[in-house]
Design a protein around this motif. Structure first.
Motif, short mmCIF file in Angstrom:
data_model
loop_
_atom_site.label_atom_id
_atom_site.label_comp_id
_atom_site.label_asym_id
_atom_site.label_seq_id
_atom_site.Cartn_x
_atom_site.Cartn_y
_atom_site.Cartn_z
N LEU A 1 0.74 -1.20 -0.10
CA LEU A 1 0.25 -0.11 -0.08
C LEU A 1 0.98 1.26 0.07
CD1 LEU A 1 -2.94 1.11 -0.13
CD2 LEU A 1 -2.78 0.97 2.68
N ALA A 2 1.97 1.07 0.70
CA ALA A 2 2.77 2.47 0.94
C ALA A 2 3.36 2.52 -0.40
CB ALA A 2 3.80 2.17 1.85
N LEU A 3 3.81 1.24 -1.13
CA LEU A 3 4.76 1.67 -2.40
C LEU A 3 3.49 2.15 -3.28
CD1 LEU A 3 6.93 1.17 -4.22
CD2 LEU A 3 5.99 -1.05 -4.67
N ALA A 4 2.37 1.67 -3.31
CA ALA A 4 1.26 2.27 -4.32
C ALA A 4 1.06 3.87 -3.90
CB ALA A 4 -0.14 1.59 -4.15
N GLY A 5 1.02 4.21 -2.70
CA GLY A 5 0.90 5.57 -2.56
C GLY A 5 1.91 6.35 -2.82
N LEU A 6 3.30 6.08 -2.84
CA LEU A 6 4.59 6.72 -3.39
C LEU A 6 4.44 6.60 -4.90
CD1 LEU A 6 8.16 6.15 -2.55
CD2 LEU A 6 7.62 5.74 -5.08
N ASN A 7 3.91 5.82 -5.73
CA ASN A 7 3.66 5.66 -7.07
C ASN A 7 2.88 6.63 -7.36
OD1 ASN A 7 5.69 3.77 -7.71
ND2 ASN A 7 4.32 2.03 -7.37
N SER A 8 1.50 6.79 -6.73
CA SER A 8 0.58 7.83 -6.91
C SER A 8 0.94 9.00 -6.61
CB SER A 8 -0.60 7.38 -6.06
OG SER A 8 -1.73 8.36 -6.32
N GLU B 1 -2.79 6.09 -14.04
CA GLU B 1 -3.19 4.81 -13.42
C GLU B 1 -2.80 4.54 -12.13
OE1 GLU B 1 -5.24 0.94 -13.92
OE2 GLU B 1 -5.40 3.05 -14.85
N ALA B 2 -1.69 5.24 -11.88
CA ALA B 2 -0.90 4.82 -10.43
C ALA B 2 -1.89 5.00 -9.47
CB ALA B 2 0.32 5.36 -10.35
N ARG B 3 -2.81 6.31 -9.34
CA ARG B 3 -3.71 6.80 -8.58
C ARG B 3 -4.95 5.82 -8.37
NH1 ARG B 3 -8.75 8.96 -7.35
NH2 ARG B 3 -8.33 10.30 -5.31
N ARG B 4 -5.27 5.50 -9.53
CA ARG B 4 -6.53 4.36 -9.51
C ARG B 4 -5.95 3.00 -8.79
NH1 ARG B 4 -8.03 -0.05 -10.96
NH2 ARG B 4 -6.09 -0.40 -12.02
N ARG B 5 -4.98 2.59 -8.85
CA ARG B 5 -4.41 1.37 -8.28
C ARG B 5 -4.28 1.61 -6.95
NH1 ARG B 5 -0.85 1.12 -13.03
NH2 ARG B 5 0.76 1.96 -11.92
N PHE B 6 -3.73 2.70 -6.41
CA PHE B 6 -3.63 3.16 -4.95
C PHE B 6 -5.14 3.11 -4.25
CE2 PHE B 6 -3.69 6.61 -1.60
CZ PHE B 6 -3.08 5.68 -0.98
N VAL B 7 -6.04 3.50 -4.93
CA VAL B 7 -7.11 3.59 -4.34
C VAL B 7 -7.89 2.19 -4.45
CG1 VAL B 7 -9.73 4.59 -4.49
CG2 VAL B 7 -7.64 6.30 -4.86
N ALA B 8 -7.78 1.76 -5.49
CA ALA B 8 -8.39 0.32 -5.45
C ALA B 8 -7.83 -0.80 -4.43
CB ALA B 8 -7.99 -0.44 -6.87
N LEU B 9 -6.33 -0.57 -4.23
CA LEU B 9 -5.67 -1.35 -3.12
C LEU B 9 -6.10 -1.05 -1.60
CD1 LEU B 9 -3.43 -3.43 -2.69
CD2 LEU B 9 -1.81 -1.84 -2.75
N LEU B 10 -6.31 0.24 -1.48
CA LEU B 10 -7.02 0.64 -0.20
C LEU B 10 -8.31 0.27 0.09
CD1 LEU B 10 -6.36 2.57 2.23
CD2 LEU B 10 -7.44 4.51 1.03
N ALA B 11 -9.12 0.21 -1.09
CA ALA B 11 -10.42 -0.32 -0.60
C ALA B 11 -10.25 -1.68 -0.65
CB ALA B 11 -11.06 -0.12 -2.17
N ARG B 12 -9.41 -2.60 -1.16
CA ARG B 12 -9.39 -3.90 -0.84
C ARG B 12 -8.89 -4.39 0.54
NH1 ARG B 12 -7.38 -4.31 -6.21
NH2 ARG B 12 -5.24 -4.41 -5.44
N GLN B 13 -8.07 -3.38 1.17
CA GLN B 13 -7.38 -3.59 2.36
C GLN B 13 -8.28 -3.07 3.39
OE1 GLN B 13 -3.27 -2.49 2.69
NE2 GLN B 13 -2.78 -3.71 0.96
N GLY B 14 -9.58 -2.52 2.99
CA GLY B 14 -10.37 -1.95 3.96
C GLY B 14 -9.85 -0.68 4.89
#
Length: 240
Positions: free
Chosen positions: A85-92, A227-240
């Motif tokens: 999640l942190a890596l996805a946040g950094l990419n976003s 797309e990096a932002r969408r992936r971050f939000v999607a991962l955050l949603a999956r992790q709750g």
């Protein structure tokens, strides 16, 4: 032409057989590109990772030339590699800055805010809330700030629960009426009120994302949000 500054690496791409072109967000020179000679070598390539904090010296014959960077690593921020999640946040963060920033235009407050967030990713307990507030500040810095101080209908500061997608102003719960389902959510964490749950942060990202996608992005051209932002939000949603 020559200057020295510090900055966060936003993007890197190959250039020729041995070099790379990097784009960095610097304190004094904004988003700036330059060539790194030998940038794909085993010695330098590991340093040129998105999010890395670099000491930079830029040189060019004329100011309008792309120029060349000499780089020295300051902080790699490699700790995010063990946290999806942190890596996805950094990419976003890196992708959004690369997307919205005009080239070579300083934004010192946004720079300080962005570096602080990059340092916090995966480290502080409430970094996801900090990310949300950073997106709100990004909108403000780019001229699309939300006015969440008072209700657009009543002028009240109490029970603010929605944001108007048309004006970007807050709306109180009791004033929304039959328009409530057309308004965007305004969770307390977007008002700076304490910590936040995952669903509250996601609600806030729905709102900041709407203005990024429907207000800011169209004014920058035809490109969609990274797309990096969408992936971050999607991962955050999956992790709750």
């Amino acid at each position: 032409m020559e200057w020295r500054d510090e900055g966060a690496l936003l993007a890197v791409r190959p250039h020729g057989e041995t070099s790379a072109i990097i784009e960095v967000f610097t304190a004094q020179h904004g988003r700036h590109a330059g060539v790194v000679r030998g940038g794909v070598s085993r010695r330098i390539a590991p340093v040129l990772q998105p999010g890395a904090q670099l000491d930079l010296t830029w040189r060019a014959r004329l100011d309008e030339h792309i120029g060349a960077f000499a780089v020295e690593p300051l902080r790699a921020r490699s700790g995010v590699l063990s946290d999806r999640l942190a890596l996805a946040g950094l990419n976003s963060v890196c992708a959004l800055l690369h997307f919205v920033l005009p080239e070579r235009e300083p934004h010192p407050q946004l720079y300080r805010s962005s570096v602080a967030l990059l340092d916090d990713l995966g480290v502080t307990a409430d970094w996801v809330t900090a990310y949300l507030r950073w997106e709100a500040f990004l909108l403000e810095e780019m001229g699309y700030g939300l006015d969440l101080s008072t209700c657009a209908v009543t002028g009240s500061r109490e029970d603010l629960a929605y944001v108007s997608p048309r004006s970007g102003r807050a709306v109180a719960r009791g004033a929304a009426g039959e328009w409530a389902d057309r308004l965007l959510p305004l969770p307390p964490c977007l008002l700076g009120q304490g910590g936040a749950t995952g669903p509250e942060v996601l609600a806030g990202l729905t709102t900041t994302g709407w203005f990024l996608e429907h207000r800011l992005a169209p004014d920058l051209g035809t490109r969609p949000l990274p797309e990096a932002r969408r992936r971050f939000v999607a991962l955050l949603a999956r992790q709750g």
